[in-house]
Scaffold this motif. Structure first.
Motif, PDB file in Angstrom:
ATOM      1  N   SER A  48       2.380   1.596  -3.490  1.00  0.00           N
ATOM      2  CA  SER A  48       1.368   2.036  -4.450  1.00  0.00           C
ATOM      3  C   SER A  48       1.111   3.533  -4.336  1.00  0.00           C
ATOM      4  CB  SER A  48       0.069   1.261  -4.231  1.00  0.00           C
ATOM      5  OG  SER A  48      -0.931   1.687  -5.131  1.00  0.00           O
ATOM      6  N   ALA A  49       1.119   4.051  -3.091  1.00  0.00           N
ATOM      7  CA  ALA A  49       0.885   5.486  -2.892  1.00  0.00           C
ATOM      8  C   ALA A  49       2.040   6.321  -3.423  1.00  0.00           C
ATOM      9  CB  ALA A  49       0.663   5.776  -1.416  1.00  0.00           C
ATOM     10  N   LEU A  50       3.251   5.763  -3.447  1.00  0.00           N
ATOM     11  CA  LEU A  50       4.420   6.512  -3.896  1.00  0.00           C
ATOM     12  C   LEU A  50       4.557   6.521  -5.417  1.00  0.00           C
ATOM     13  CD1 LEU A  50       7.057   5.306  -1.272  1.00  0.00           C
ATOM     14  CD2 LEU A  50       6.109   7.605  -1.466  1.00  0.00           C
TER      15      LEU A  50
ATOM     16  N   ARG B  50       1.274   1.312 -12.527  1.00  0.00           N
ATOM     17  CA  ARG B  50       1.292   1.005 -11.098  1.00  0.00           C
ATOM     18  C   ARG B  50       0.881  -0.432 -10.800  1.00  0.00           C
ATOM     19  NH1 ARG B  50      -2.397   4.686  -7.391  1.00  0.00           N
ATOM     20  NH2 ARG B  50      -0.883   6.262  -8.003  1.00  0.00           N
TER      21      ARG B  50
ATOM     22  N   ALA C 246       0.829  -1.205   0.000  1.00  0.00           N
ATOM     23  CA  ALA C 246       0.000   0.000   0.000  1.00  0.00           C
ATOM     24  C   ALA C 246       0.864   1.256   0.000  1.00  0.00           C
ATOM     25  CB  ALA C 246      -0.921  -0.014   1.222  1.00  0.00           C
ATOM     26  N   GLU C 247       1.963   1.241   0.787  1.00  0.00           N
ATOM     27  CA  GLU C 247       2.875   2.387   0.806  1.00  0.00           C
ATOM     28  C   GLU C 247       3.532   2.581  -0.557  1.00  0.00           C
ATOM     29  OE1 GLU C 247       6.912   3.931   3.141  1.00  0.00           O
ATOM     30  OE2 GLU C 247       6.017   1.982   3.644  1.00  0.00           O
TER      31      GLU C 247
END
Length: 343
Positions: free
Chosen positions: A16-18, A26, A13-14
């Motif tokens: 993917s956010a970056l 992505r 999740a981290e």
């Protein structure tokens, strides 16, 4: 395959956010990293580790999420820079052709605007050509880095910006000179001018896209990286070309390498001297071309005018080159921040 662990889910999740969704596939990246993590997790569980310890070790082996995201974004950024470099090459070559074409047109007497436009276009084409050489040198060095970082890629983008910008100026001014001399263009010149305009516009758009990707990389890359100067890149690239030749030719290649090192080291220590030498070389070439075109024969008055015209061209060209060296030194990093002998 082993089910994912909360530690793995948080890491993905981290990550993917970056990752910027607009420039990086992505989902494909996340799927690839997820498969790798699950394989690591399965191997460690089979070796007897607890689920939490295995998940933490698997994530640690992949690396920090920001570093992983930066590596993927750098790959995309390099591709964008390479595309911009290809289009910039087309743009610069097209602007050079336009310069040669416009120089062959006889400007009608009294068309000062056309004459000035031709001179500006001629010099802008030279700037774009030199910047393109710097782009090529930086590209050779960039390919040797496994991870270059935003700072080094940014230097290539600066040179690209100068090359494309100067090519646009050359095309614009030479287009004005050509149209001023011949408003009713024939088909072939019109096609050539159109190709140059379209090529320059495409290079500019590609450069903007590459700059946007580099900005995203800069947001992820916290390391302070700075590339070598253009002169150092010149020496490095020349060594890469000359040294393989030296295996077969021995002493001549060694002598060429030694002379190159001495010339570059002298230029690194004497920026002003190197600028003057470059200016005198460019000015002399233009002055000789003027003398060859107009000659020194005829009446003494004509001889004096031809010599005076050559002297003026020498002074203008040489002075413009020297000024440009200082103007573009900081932007293109032609010399290191502290000029001196670099070992």
């Amino acid at each position: 395959m082993t089910a994912a662990h909360p530690v793995v889910d948080r890491y993905l999740a981290e990550l993917s956010a970056l990752l910027p969704a607009s420039t990086v596939p992505r989902q494909a990246v996340i799927a690839e990293i997820r498969d790798h993590l699950l394989c690591e997790l399965e191997m460690r569980l089979a070796a007897g580790q607890s689920a939490t310890a295995a998940a933490n070790d698997a994530v640690a082996r992949v690396g920090d999420a920001r570093t992983v995201a930066a590596s993927f974004v750098e790959v995309i950024t390099r591709r964008a820079v390479a595309r911009a470099e290809q289009l910039a090459t087309v743009s610069v070559l097209a602007s050079g052709v336009i310069v040669l074409f416009s120089s062959r047109i006889a400007i009608a007497p009294g068309t000062i605007i056309g004459a000035v436009a031709g001179v500006v276009g001629w010099f802008a084409a030279q700037v774009s050509a030199v910047a393109l050489v710097v782009v090529w040198l930086r590209g050779q060095r960039l390919r040797a880095y496994r991870h270059a970082g935003a700072g080094i890629i940014g230097l290539s983008l600066r040179a690209l910006a100068v090359a494309v910008g100067a090519a646009a100026v050359a095309v614009g001014f030479d287009l004005a000179a050509v149209i001023r001399a011949d408003p009713w263009l024939q088909l072939r010149p019109a096609i050539g001018l159109g190709f140059a305009v379209v090529g320059t516009a495409a290079a500019a758009i590609s450069l903007v896209r590459a700059a946007r990707r580099a900005g995203q990389l800069r947001g992820l890359d916290s390391a302070e990286t700075s590339g070598a100067s253009a002169l150092e890149d010149l020496r490095w690239t020349a060594h890469r070309i000359v040294e393989p030749v030296g295996i077969w030719r021995g002493r001549p290649a060694a002598v060429a390498t030694l002379l190159l090192d001495r010339a570059v080291n002298w230029a690194l220590r004497h920026r002003a001297g190197a600028a003057v030498v470059a200016g005198m070389g460019a000015g002399s070439g233009l002055a000789l071309a003027s003398l060859r075109e107009h000659g020194l024969g005829g009446t003494p008055h004509q001889t004096l005018l031809s010599a005076a015209a050559a002297a003026v061209q020498f002074g203008l060209e040489g002075g413009a080159v020297v000024v440009s060296v200082y103007l573009f030194d900081r932007m293109l990093r032609l010399w290191p921040h502290r000029a001196g002998r670099v070992r």
